[in-house]
Design a protein around this motif. Structure first.
Motif, PDB file in Angstrom:
ATOM      1  N   LYS A 151       0.815  -1.407  -0.037  1.00  0.00           N
ATOM      2  CA  LYS A 151      -0.114  -0.043   0.138  1.00  0.00           C
ATOM      3  C   LYS A 151       0.925   1.252   0.116  1.00  0.00           C
ATOM      4  N   VAL A 167      -0.475   5.824  -6.823  1.00  0.00           N
ATOM      5  CA  VAL A 167      -0.345   4.563  -7.257  1.00  0.00           C
ATOM      6  C   VAL A 167      -1.672   3.862  -7.329  1.00  0.00           C
ATOM      7  N   SER A 168      -1.939   2.978  -8.509  1.00  0.00           N
ATOM      8  CA  SER A 168      -3.375   2.465  -8.681  1.00  0.00           C
ATOM      9  C   SER A 168      -3.253   1.198  -7.661  1.00  0.00           C
ATOM     10  N   ASP A 169      -4.460   0.569  -7.542  1.00  0.00           N
ATOM     11  CA  ASP A 169      -4.718  -0.678  -6.570  1.00  0.00           C
ATOM     12  C   ASP A 169      -3.746  -1.829  -7.387  1.00  0.00           C
ATOM     13  N   ASP A 170      -3.263  -1.660  -8.670  1.00  0.00           N
ATOM     14  CA  ASP A 170      -2.511  -2.696  -9.499  1.00  0.00           C
ATOM     15  C   ASP A 170      -1.056  -2.225  -9.250  1.00  0.00           C
ATOM     16  N   GLN A 174       0.471   6.723 -11.431  1.00  0.00           N
ATOM     17  CA  GLN A 174      -0.229   7.670 -12.131  1.00  0.00           C
ATOM     18  C   GLN A 174       0.037   9.136 -11.847  1.00  0.00           C
ATOM     19  N   GLU A 178       4.889  10.044  -9.503  1.00  0.00           N
ATOM     20  CA  GLU A 178       4.676   8.530  -9.566  1.00  0.00           C
ATOM     21  C   GLU A 178       4.639   7.935 -10.827  1.00  0.00           C
ATOM     22  N   VAL A 273      -8.160   8.469  -3.883  1.00  0.00           N
ATOM     23  CA  VAL A 273      -8.065   9.174  -5.253  1.00  0.00           C
ATOM     24  C   VAL A 273      -9.512   8.594  -5.866  1.00  0.00           C
ATOM     25  N   GLY A 274     -10.023   7.375  -5.299  1.00  0.00           N
ATOM     26  CA  GLY A 274     -11.265   6.918  -5.901  1.00  0.00           C
ATOM     27  C   GLY A 274     -12.392   7.744  -5.889  1.00  0.00           C
TER      28      GLY A 274
END
Length: 566
Positions: A151, A167-170, A174, A178, A273-274
């Protein structure tokens, strides 16, 4: 009666067995020689497991070592719905959903629907806070388990979000640093092959091969967390006070182009960020283009001074307007000033005066200087999603464009481009490529970023002359509200209309800005403040200058810069 077999049949049978024996022998010979490696590989695959060893993402720090982004391992909750039964086979899904719902802040029926979806395995909630994961683990609910996942954490919350990105969940970077340095930060995963027995247990003496993971690089930024905090605080305050649509602030070190702070409004929290909308993700300092208005007059005067077609004392008779290309271009409120010097053109921000200077210079030279200062092209800053703005080719200029562009209409720029141009004026005439990453540390050591001097745009003499003129603009001109006690300040205000989709300008709506540097002699920082649609409208430059003063005061005090005035 004795059965007999004909000689012909015997010969056929003999031939069949002979051919079969030859085929089997050839096949055996193949697997013992040519196909041996492939067969051994297949057999090995049945007793080996191939595991990916994750690389650790690099840490991001500010120029003084404060951590801006790091990575921790958190527990992700997963479910195997088929195991949600007791010893008697009773379905426990409703009970599990009811127990989880209040802990996760979710409706029990939503969880139940997920468990009944037919999935054999699913994530319930990824990267849980440790206290939440511990509460769930203590319940020992059937069919639930945890998997460790990285995380990305941002210890300073939303501060620096537009610079850092997320950083995305994957695990994909972004926006911001980063995104721009995604490859360097993420590193390279490793590989571990372990021998296992038929029960899938790891063999202590089994064959092991390993390719170690290469952890991501650590990055040290040019950003100063203290200055960044001040910039974001002041931007949020002025946007709220002015009920503005948004804005941007850039702080540069004029000596080498290092970015000390970048802020954009609206903004977002990279940890959430979501819930952010698309506009909040956009870094307005590098991706928002606008007509700069009167801040461009300093560039027009710089070009004319550098070409030798004017001096600070060159004068003309101001009648409140100028006619060029058959068009009448007025001063603000068509005010008439009479005899006027070029120094007074900047101090009073006279549109007709800018047209006078541009006419002395000519369209070709003005266009060339605009490009030399970096307008109409990306600065090359190491952040994702930068745009270059628009300066139309000279062949597309109408006669009136020489006049309108001289005072900042008919072209579009970004706040960072304006900051870079004013940095060139402040440092003696050299345009530097702005940059955010000061150094990168990997297994081989530290690699520092070398500042890039793009080109000389004006001479040192022109720079010194223009600095004096811009200092007068603050000391006794239209930008007086930007003056600081104890420090010399050079700068220029800007008020620009906003183009509409129909090719006109929006009624009674403006973009207010200020570009300046401090101290004026041997400057430590360039500060550009841009505000969209302030409620003060034509007076919007006043709150913008107050914002500049607040930022400069904090930054100078923090850096312990000694006053250069009594």
């Amino acid at each position: 009666m004795t059965a007999t077999i004909s000689h012909a049949r015997l010969r056929v049978l003999f031939a069949f067995f002979a051919v079969a024996s030859l085929l089997l022998s050839a096949r055996l010979a193949y697997w013992q020689t040519v196909g041996r490696a492939d067969l051994l590989s297949r057999a090995t695959d049945q007793v080996h497991s191939d595991l990916v060893v994750a690389a650790q993402r690099g840490v991001i720090r500010d120029r003084n070592g404060a951590i801006l982004a790091t990575t921790v391992e958190l527990r992700s909750l997963y479910a195997i719905p088929g195991l949600m039964t007791d010893r008697d086979g009773t379905d426990l899904k409703p009970r599990v959903a009811a127990a989880l719902a209040p802990i996760l802040g979710e409706k029990a029926e939503v969880l139940r629907a997920a468990f009944d979806s037919g999935a054999e395995w699913l994530f319930v909630r990824r990267r849980l806070p440790e206290d939440v994961a511990a509460r769930i683990a203590a319940l020992h609910l059937a069919g639930l388990g945890f998997e460790m996942e990285p995380k990305r954490l941002y210890p300073n919350g939303a501060v620096g979000a537009q610079v850092l990105g997320f950083v995305s969940d994957d695990g994909v970077g972004q926006y911001g640093v980063e995104g721009r340095y995604a490859t360097e930060l993420s590193g390279t995963p490793g590989r571990l092959v372990v021998a296992r027995d038929p029960a899938n247990r790891e063999l202590a003496l089994g064959l092991r091969t390993a390719v170690p993971a290469k952890n991501g690089d650590d990055l040290s930024l040019t950003i100063d967390l203290a200055v960044q905090n001040a910039v974001e605080r002041e931007l949020a305050a002025v946007v709220e006070r002015e009920k503005s649509s948004g804005g941007a602030i850039v702080v540069l070190d004029p000596k080498d182009g290092a970015v000390l702070a970048i802020a954009s409004s609206p903004t977002y929290d990279p940890a959430r960020v979501g819930s952010a909308d698309a506009e909040a993700l956009r870094n307005r300092a590098i991706s928002w283009t606008y007509e700069p208005g009167s801040t461009m007059k300093a560039i027009t005067v710089a070009a004319a001074l550098d070409k030798g077609v004017i001096t600070p004392s060159t004068s003309y008779q101001d009648v409140g307007y100028a006619v060029i290309g058959g068009r009448k271009l007025c001063n603000a409120q068509c005010k008439v000033y009479g005899p006027t010097t070029v120094t007074q053109i900047l101090a009073r921000s006279q549109n007709a005066g800018a047209v006078f200077v541009a006419s002395k210079l000519g369209a070709a030279d003005l266009n060339a200087y605009l490009k030399s200062f970096g307008f109409g092209q990306r600065t090359g800053v190491d952040l994702s999603a930068e745009t270059g703005g628009i300066v139309r080719p000279l062949a597309e200029w109408y006669p009136v464009d020489l006049g309108t562009i001289s005072f900042g209409q008919g072209l579009s720029i970004t706040p960072l481009q304006l900051a870079s141009a004013y940095a060139a004026i402040a440092n003696g005439g050299t345009l530097y490529q702005p940059y955010v990453v000061a150094s990168r540390r990997d297994a081989d050591g530290e690699h520092r970023t070398a500042p890039v001097a793009v080109r000389r745009v004006i001479s040192e003499a022109t720079s010194a002359t223009l600095v004096t003129m811009l200092t007068t603009t603050v000391d006794s001109g239209i930008a007086n509200a930007a003056a600081l006690k104890g420090y010399s300040v050079a700068g220029k205000t800007g008020t620009a209309q906003i183009p509409s989709d129909e090719g006109r300008y929006v009624d009674d709506a403006y973009i207010s800005s200020f570009a300046g540097f401090v101290p004026a002699i041997d400057p430590r920082m360039v500060v550009v403040v841009v505000l969209e649609k302030p409620q003060s409208k034509l007076l919007g430059t006043v709150p913008v200058m107050n914002t500049f003063k607040a930022i400069a005061t904090d930054a100078l005090r923090y850096a312990r810069v000694q006053p250069d005035r009594p």
